[in-house]
Design a protein around this motif. Structure first.
Motif, PDB file in Angstrom:
ATOM      1  N   LEU A   1       0.663  -1.361   0.008  1.00  0.00           N
ATOM      2  CA  LEU A   1       0.104   0.052  -0.101  1.00  0.00           C
ATOM      3  C   LEU A   1       0.789   1.115  -0.056  1.00  0.00           C
ATOM      4  CD1 LEU A   1      -2.328  -1.174   2.675  1.00  0.00           C
ATOM      5  CD2 LEU A   1      -2.626  -1.325   0.315  1.00  0.00           C
ATOM      6  N   TYR A   2       0.849   2.261  -1.282  1.00  0.00           N
ATOM      7  CA  TYR A   2       1.776   3.282  -1.391  1.00  0.00           C
ATOM      8  C   TYR A   2       0.987   4.355  -0.385  1.00  0.00           C
ATOM      9  CZ  TYR A   2       4.246   7.021  -3.461  1.00  0.00           C
ATOM     10  OH  TYR A   2       4.787   8.218  -3.951  1.00  0.00           O
ATOM     11  N   VAL A   3       1.742   5.137   0.428  1.00  0.00           N
ATOM     12  CA  VAL A   3       1.438   5.871   1.261  1.00  0.00           C
ATOM     13  C   VAL A   3       1.312   7.376   0.306  1.00  0.00           C
ATOM     14  CG1 VAL A   3       1.956   7.640   3.389  1.00  0.00           C
ATOM     15  CG2 VAL A   3       2.076   5.086   3.440  1.00  0.00           C
ATOM     16  N   ASN A   4       0.146   8.100  -0.010  1.00  0.00           N
ATOM     17  CA  ASN A   4       0.126   9.270  -0.686  1.00  0.00           C
ATOM     18  C   ASN A   4       0.600  10.221   0.267  1.00  0.00           C
ATOM     19  OD1 ASN A   4      -0.765   8.311  -3.390  1.00  0.00           O
ATOM     20  ND2 ASN A   4      -2.686   7.619  -2.510  1.00  0.00           N
ATOM     21  N   SER A   5      -0.055  10.223   1.357  1.00  0.00           N
ATOM     22  CA  SER A   5       0.119  11.530   2.328  1.00  0.00           C
ATOM     23  C   SER A   5      -0.388  10.878   3.670  1.00  0.00           C
ATOM     24  CB  SER A   5      -0.874  12.586   1.776  1.00  0.00           C
ATOM     25  OG  SER A   5      -2.305  12.142   2.228  1.00  0.00           O
ATOM     26  N   THR A   6       0.123  11.642   4.581  1.00  0.00           N
ATOM     27  CA  THR A   6      -0.269  11.476   6.071  1.00  0.00           C
ATOM     28  C   THR A   6      -0.941  12.722   6.613  1.00  0.00           C
ATOM     29  OG1 THR A   6       1.863  12.693   6.989  1.00  0.00           O
ATOM     30  CG2 THR A   6       2.015  10.200   6.549  1.00  0.00           C
ATOM     31  N   VAL A   7      -1.848  12.353   7.535  1.00  0.00           N
ATOM     32  CA  VAL A   7      -2.914  13.352   7.965  1.00  0.00           C
ATOM     33  C   VAL A   7      -2.102  14.053   9.143  1.00  0.00           C
ATOM     34  CG1 VAL A   7      -4.972  13.569   9.260  1.00  0.00           C
ATOM     35  CG2 VAL A   7      -4.758  11.722   7.174  1.00  0.00           C
TER      36      VAL A   7
ATOM     37  N   LYS B   1       5.301  10.024   3.294  1.00  0.00           N
ATOM     38  CA  LYS B   1       4.722  10.025   1.876  1.00  0.00           C
ATOM     39  C   LYS B   1       5.646   9.183   1.134  1.00  0.00           C
ATOM     40  CE  LYS B   1       3.867  12.423  -2.412  1.00  0.00           C
ATOM     41  NZ  LYS B   1       2.685  11.813  -2.837  1.00  0.00           N
ATOM     42  N   GLY B   2       5.210   8.192   0.371  1.00  0.00           N
ATOM     43  CA  GLY B   2       6.183   7.345  -0.577  1.00  0.00           C
ATOM     44  C   GLY B   2       6.698   5.961   0.042  1.00  0.00           C
ATOM     45  N   ASP B   3       6.191   5.930   1.346  1.00  0.00           N
ATOM     46  CA  ASP B   3       6.407   4.642   2.342  1.00  0.00           C
ATOM     47  C   ASP B   3       5.551   3.614   1.542  1.00  0.00           C
ATOM     48  OD1 ASP B   3       8.561   5.386   3.843  1.00  0.00           O
ATOM     49  OD2 ASP B   3       7.137   5.870   5.531  1.00  0.00           O
TER      50      ASP B   3
ATOM     51  N   THR C   1       5.026  -2.319   9.095  1.00  0.00           N
ATOM     52  CA  THR C   1       6.277  -2.608   8.579  1.00  0.00           C
ATOM     53  C   THR C   1       6.338  -1.966   7.280  1.00  0.00           C
ATOM     54  OG1 THR C   1       6.531  -4.582   9.815  1.00  0.00           O
ATOM     55  CG2 THR C   1       7.897  -4.314   7.792  1.00  0.00           C
ATOM     56  N   VAL C   2       7.122  -1.033   6.775  1.00  0.00           N
ATOM     57  CA  VAL C   2       7.122  -0.320   5.667  1.00  0.00           C
ATOM     58  C   VAL C   2       8.374  -0.664   4.876  1.00  0.00           C
ATOM     59  CG1 VAL C   2       5.411   1.352   6.485  1.00  0.00           C
ATOM     60  CG2 VAL C   2       7.705   2.034   6.517  1.00  0.00           C
TER      61      VAL C   2
END
Length: 513
Positions: A335-341, A353-355, A387-388
């Motif tokens: 699952l690609y992280v687009n952004s964090t809140v 972002k990007g993890d 785990t990323v």
């Protein structure tokens, strides 16, 4: 002495039998594999790879399970006054216009008489707590439960949750038959299951099938009217809906909604909720909410009167070869992280972002459905380990989940410019003529006039001639409205509703870069 001879004879027999078995296997081994029959190849294979398959249904006799479960599955009958009944079709009820995907839906009133609806429910305590679907009881003015012994009892709503389409209702009674709760994590694809409920105009009905798939995300819980300018963190947008359905081919129809999906041991593994259908009746696949998620939601209703939901605080998209190519990644799983809140659990723990999320608490979490369901069973304050994959290396982060009110909402980096989104869609639009709107029975719409190869509409097979009636829950009639609706995109998730060239209605949600 006689006993010694008996023991000796037994050992000799065992030795000879073993030698024969070894000799037969050796014979198969020495022969060219190309000369073996299919049956012989099977014997050789399973000699080296013993089968671990254990039948869940033995001799396929479901009578005991059906007898145990049926008394605990009830008919839920609802009544709506004129205002609520009419608002249920595309008005106040977000499930009122699901193109026959949901069953158990109320009937539109044809006169001034109250509208009636029906569904099913599952008794989970002997003093009257009953699991069902939110869309079965939402907006109802009166709820009645009809038991298999023909008693009719009034029910009250204890709690409703649109994000999972679950509801808990209660009747005042004791010594009721109870359906045993199972463990949906133990459900296996190919396992025999029974669906129990009150379909169509029938009484208590049991059908059998198998589990076709797990962790299915079909987009049916997407909310229609999301206003990003009035975002309420207590009522998150469609992308926060939790969908991780158990898919089955056991026959289910409208009226089964809220009923039981049980294994061959008569244990509840899911609450039947939806069907994949163009006609509104069974066409091959049904979907049930996993009981482990349902148990947590019901516990919250009983203990707190509302759902206590913990959030990781990220927007993400599920990777595959196409998405990886768009993002210029080599990794195709995760699952690609687009952004964090801002203020969320992930940001506080150091997720960026990007993890790429690979595991949750040491177990693979490769689909959004799996991650959302497992997080959906937790509450604010619970700790999880993610785990990323970052810069080619796996890293572990411990997160403390936070409630929606503890965060500041999605970061501004998650919103995209309308022009960029329009370019990624690869489509052009023209306003739909009034005559066409009248013919289709719609009040808004733009027609897709071209689709560029390799762009999102092409990838998701949205053809020319498709009429888009709303984007992100906003009605669209011209390009100004299209751009405004695209500008409202939150969490990099786009939702569309409309009518295909074949006249079929649709609703879908997909991620954008």
């Amino acid at each position: 002495m006689k006993n010694m001879k008996t023991i000796g004879l037994t050992l000799l027999t065992a030795f000879i039998g073993g030698a024969v078995a070894i000799g037969a296997y050796k014979l198969f081994e020495d022969k060219s594999i190309g000369n073996l029959s299919l049956d012989e190849r099977q014997k050789v294979y399973f000699a080296n790879n013993p089968s671990k398959i254990v039948s869940s249904a033995g001799a396929l006799d479901f009578t005991a399970a059906a007898a145990a479960v049926s008394p605990g599955v009830v008919h839920v009958r609802t009544t709506y006054n004129r205002n609520n009944a009419s608002s249920g079709r595309g008005g106040g009820d977000p499930f009122g216009d699901m193109f026959e995907d949901f069953f158990g839906r109320r009937v539109r009133p044809q006169s001034n008489t109250p509208s009636m609806g029906k569904g099913s429910g599952v008794i989970v305590t002997d003093d009257g707590y009953i699991m069902t679907n939110n869309h079965v009881v939402d907006n109802a003015d009166k709820i009645e439960v009809i038991l298999t012994d023909k008693r009719v009892l009034s029910a009250k709503v204890i709690g409703k949750d649109k994000m999972t389409d679950l509801a808990l209702i209660k009747v005042e009674a004791n010594n009721l038959p109870v359906v045993k709760l199972g463990n949906s994590d133990d459900v296996k694809v190919g396992e025999w299951v029974l669906a129990v409920g009150y379909p169509l105009t029938l009484e208590s009905t049991v059908t059998a099938g198998i589990v076709s798939a797990k962790s299915r995300q079909i987009g049916i819980l997407a909310q229609d009217n999301i206003d990003p300018n009035n975002y309420d963190p207590e009522n998150p947008p469609a992308s926060s809906s939790i969908e991780s359905f158990i898919q089955t081919d056991a026959v289910i129809n409208r009226g089964n909604s809220g009923g039981a999906l049980v294994n061959a041991n008569g244990e509840l593994i899911g609450i039947n909720s939806a069907i994949a259908s163009q006609s509104g009746v069974y066409e091959g696949y049904g979907f049930a909410i996993p009981v482990n998620l349902a148990k947590k939601v019901m516990d919250d209703f009983i203990k707190f009167g509302e759902v206590k939901r913990g959030y990781i605080g990220v927007t993400f998209q599920e990777l595959n070869s196409d998405v990886a190519k768009q993002l210029n990644l080599k990794e195709i799983n995760g699952l690609y992280v687009n952004s964090t809140v801002d203020g969320g659990a992930a940001a506080a723990a150091g997720i960026k972002k990007g993890d790429i999320i690979k595991k949750l608490n040491g177990e693979d979490a490769l689909t959004s459905a799996e991650l959302q369901e497992r997080i959906g069973r937790m509450r604010p304050g619970d700790k999880v380990n993610l785990t990323v994959l970052r810069d080619g290396s796996l890293k572990n982060f411990t997160l403390t989940l936070k409630g929606a009110s503890e965060t500041k909402g999605a970061s501004s980096s998650s919103s995209a410019e309308a022009s960029d989104i329009l370019n990624s869609l690869g489509a052009t639009f023209t306003p739909v003529k009034d005559a066409t709107k009248k013919r289709l029975g719609i009040s808004s719409g733009v027609e897709v006039t071209s689709v560029a190869a390799g762009k999102l509409f092409d990838m998701y097979e949205v053809p020319r001639g498709t009429v888009i009636t709303s984007i992100n829950g906003r009605s669209v009639n011209n390009m100004d409205q299209v751009n405004a609706a695209l500008s409202s995109t939150k969490g990099n998730m786009l939702s569309f509703q409309g009518i295909g060239p074949d006249g079929g209605q649709f609703r879908f949600t997909f991620p954008i870069k």
